[in-house]
Design a protein around this motif. Structure first.
Motif, mmCIF file in Angstrom:
data_model
loop_
_atom_site.group_PDB
_atom_site.id
_atom_site.type_symbol
_atom_site.label_atom_id
_atom_site.label_comp_id
_atom_site.label_asym_id
_atom_site.label_seq_id
_atom_site.Cartn_x
_atom_site.Cartn_y
_atom_site.Cartn_z
ATOM 1 N N MET A 1 0.838 -1.171 0.000
ATOM 2 C CA MET A 1 0.000 0.000 0.000
ATOM 3 C C MET A 1 0.886 1.239 0.000
ATOM 4 O O MET A 1 1.914 1.264 0.648
ATOM 5 N N ARG A 2 0.441 2.241 -0.722
ATOM 6 C CA ARG A 2 1.173 3.496 -0.763
ATOM 7 C C ARG A 2 0.192 4.659 -0.722
ATOM 8 O O ARG A 2 -0.943 4.540 -1.153
ATOM 9 N N LEU A 3 0.652 5.770 -0.187
ATOM 10 C CA LEU A 3 -0.119 7.018 -0.183
ATOM 11 C C LEU A 3 0.096 7.718 -1.521
ATOM 12 O O LEU A 3 1.237 7.996 -1.901
ATOM 13 N N ASP A 4 -0.977 7.971 -2.251
ATOM 14 C CA ASP A 4 -0.884 8.701 -3.509
ATOM 15 C C ASP A 4 -1.157 10.193 -3.321
ATOM 16 O O ASP A 4 -0.623 11.009 -4.053
ATOM 17 N N ARG A 5 -2.015 10.504 -2.346
ATOM 18 C CA ARG A 5 -2.353 11.900 -2.085
ATOM 19 C C ARG A 5 -2.831 12.033 -0.647
ATOM 20 O O ARG A 5 -3.513 11.160 -0.120
ATOM 21 N N ILE A 6 -2.481 13.138 -0.020
ATOM 22 C CA ILE A 6 -2.940 13.469 1.321
ATOM 23 C C ILE A 6 -3.699 14.787 1.220
ATOM 24 O O ILE A 6 -3.185 15.759 0.657
ATOM 25 N N ASP A 7 -4.916 14.791 1.734
ATOM 26 C CA ASP A 7 -5.753 15.995 1.699
ATOM 27 C C ASP A 7 -5.919 16.534 3.114
ATOM 28 O O ASP A 7 -6.564 15.900 3.944
ATOM 29 N N LEU A 8 -5.323 17.671 3.380
ATOM 30 C CA LEU A 8 -5.467 18.346 4.667
ATOM 31 C C LEU A 8 -6.628 19.322 4.517
ATOM 32 O O LEU A 8 -6.444 20.494 4.213
ATOM 33 N N LEU A 9 -7.836 18.799 4.688
ATOM 34 C CA LEU A 9 -9.037 19.597 4.456
ATOM 35 C C LEU A 9 -9.213 20.662 5.528
ATOM 36 O O LEU A 9 -9.450 21.825 5.220
ATOM 37 N N ARG A 10 -9.111 20.272 6.777
ATOM 38 C CA ARG A 10 -9.127 21.180 7.941
ATOM 39 C C ARG A 10 -8.366 20.467 9.030
ATOM 40 O O ARG A 10 -8.944 19.710 9.795
ATOM 41 N N TYR A 11 -7.085 20.688 9.093
ATOM 42 C CA TYR A 11 -6.257 20.001 10.076
ATOM 43 C C TYR A 11 -5.105 20.910 10.466
ATOM 44 O O TYR A 11 -4.339 21.347 9.602
ATOM 45 N N GLY A 12 -4.978 21.185 11.761
ATOM 46 C CA GLY A 12 -3.927 22.101 12.217
ATOM 47 C C GLY A 12 -4.164 23.470 11.628
ATOM 48 O O GLY A 12 -5.274 23.968 11.602
ATOM 49 N N HIS A 13 -3.118 24.074 11.104
ATOM 50 C CA HIS A 13 -3.286 25.381 10.471
ATOM 51 C C HIS A 13 -3.505 25.258 8.966
ATOM 52 O O HIS A 13 -3.528 26.252 8.258
ATOM 53 N N PHE A 14 -3.695 24.030 8.477
ATOM 54 C CA PHE A 14 -3.934 23.801 7.054
ATOM 55 C C PHE A 14 -5.432 23.775 6.763
ATOM 56 O O PHE A 14 -6.226 23.283 7.555
ATOM 57 N N ALA A 15 -5.811 24.279 5.603
ATOM 58 C CA ALA A 15 -7.189 24.198 5.122
ATOM 59 C C ALA A 15 -7.142 24.065 3.604
ATOM 60 O O ALA A 15 -6.463 24.837 2.917
ATOM 61 N N ASN A 16 -7.827 23.051 3.108
ATOM 62 C CA ASN A 16 -7.931 22.812 1.663
ATOM 63 C C ASN A 16 -6.565 22.714 0.981
ATOM 64 O O ASN A 16 -6.326 23.323 -0.056
ATOM 65 N N ARG A 17 -5.674 21.934 1.584
ATOM 66 C CA ARG A 17 -4.348 21.691 1.005
ATOM 67 C C ARG A 17 -4.220 20.222 0.645
ATOM 68 O O ARG A 17 -4.701 19.356 1.364
ATOM 69 N N SER A 18 -3.574 19.940 -0.461
ATOM 70 C CA SER A 18 -3.327 18.559 -0.880
ATOM 71 C C SER A 18 -1.857 18.391 -1.202
ATOM 72 O O SER A 18 -1.206 19.315 -1.698
ATOM 73 N N ILE A 19 -1.360 17.205 -0.917
ATOM 74 C CA ILE A 19 0.013 16.847 -1.264
ATOM 75 C C ILE A 19 -0.059 15.622 -2.160
ATOM 76 O O ILE A 19 -0.526 14.564 -1.740
ATOM 77 N N ASP B 1 -4.250 19.849 17.319
ATOM 78 C CA ASP B 1 -4.360 20.323 15.939
ATOM 79 C C ASP B 1 -5.656 21.061 15.638
ATOM 80 O O ASP B 1 -6.175 21.009 14.539
ATOM 81 N N VAL B 2 -6.162 21.771 16.625
ATOM 82 C CA VAL B 2 -7.350 22.600 16.444
ATOM 83 C C VAL B 2 -6.877 24.048 16.497
ATOM 84 O O VAL B 2 -6.739 24.629 17.555
ATOM 85 N N HIS B 3 -6.576 24.609 15.341
ATOM 86 C CA HIS B 3 -6.071 25.988 15.280
ATOM 87 C C HIS B 3 -7.093 26.920 14.654
ATOM 88 O O HIS B 3 -7.477 27.910 15.238
ATOM 89 N N SER B 4 -7.509 26.598 13.453
ATOM 90 C CA SER B 4 -8.372 27.503 12.700
ATOM 91 C C SER B 4 -9.806 26.989 12.577
ATOM 92 O O SER B 4 -10.576 27.524 11.795
ATOM 93 N N CYS B 5 -10.147 25.945 13.320
ATOM 94 C CA CYS B 5 -11.494 25.393 13.233
ATOM 95 C C CYS B 5 -11.876 24.762 14.567
ATOM 96 O O CYS B 5 -11.048 24.607 15.450
ATOM 97 N N LYS B 6 -13.149 24.393 14.686
ATOM 98 C CA LYS B 6 -13.616 23.695 15.881
ATOM 99 C C LYS B 6 -13.160 22.238 15.823
ATOM 100 O O LYS B 6 -12.887 21.708 14.746
ATOM 101 N N THR B 7 -13.113 21.587 16.973
ATOM 102 C CA THR B 7 -12.683 20.191 17.036
ATOM 103 C C THR B 7 -13.533 19.311 16.124
ATOM 104 O O THR B 7 -13.017 18.439 15.438
ATOM 105 N N SER B 8 -14.837 19.544 16.097
ATOM 106 C CA SER B 8 -15.732 18.718 15.283
ATOM 107 C C SER B 8 -15.552 18.942 13.786
ATOM 108 O O SER B 8 -16.059 18.167 12.982
ATOM 109 N N GLU B 9 -14.826 19.980 13.388
ATOM 110 C CA GLU B 9 -14.615 20.285 11.973
ATOM 111 C C GLU B 9 -13.315 19.715 11.410
ATOM 112 O O GLU B 9 -13.026 19.898 10.235
#
Length: 89
Positions: free
Chosen positions: A1-19, A59-67
């Motif tokens: 198994m390998r990671l092809d893409r990581i989507d940081l939708l709302r995590y830490g100070h990241f929002a809508n970022r993909s690697i 990792d709750v910086h720019s959003c609520k925990t539930s987000e």
């Protein structure tokens, strides 16, 4: 198994970022950056993606925990699977 893409939708100070991690030869990646660039946040995000978001997360910086949201696309060479993880109980 390998990671092809990581989507940081709302995590830490990241929002809508993909690697994107496309297949290369040799097939490995080194992620580096300045202090406070988000390397440890990314590592915690990958752990949360596969094992669940801890009850108490820093990792709750720019959003609520539930987000909190993180996603990924993984593959085994033949099939791909995309999924998302959210904070929940």
């Amino acid at each position: 198994m390998r990671l092809d893409r990581i989507d940081l939708l709302r995590y830490g100070h990241f929002a809508n970022r993909s690697i994107e991690l496309p297949v290369t030869t040799p097939d490995y990646y080194v992620i580096y950056g300045d202090n406070e660039a988000g390397k440890s946040t990314l590592l915690r995000g990958i752990s949360s993606l596969f094992f669940g978001v801890p009850a108490r997360t820093v990792d709750v910086h720019s959003c609520k925990t539930s987000e909190l949201r993180i996603g990924a696309t993984i593959s085994d060479g033949k099939k791909t699977f995309s999924f998302r993880r959210r904070k929940g109980s």
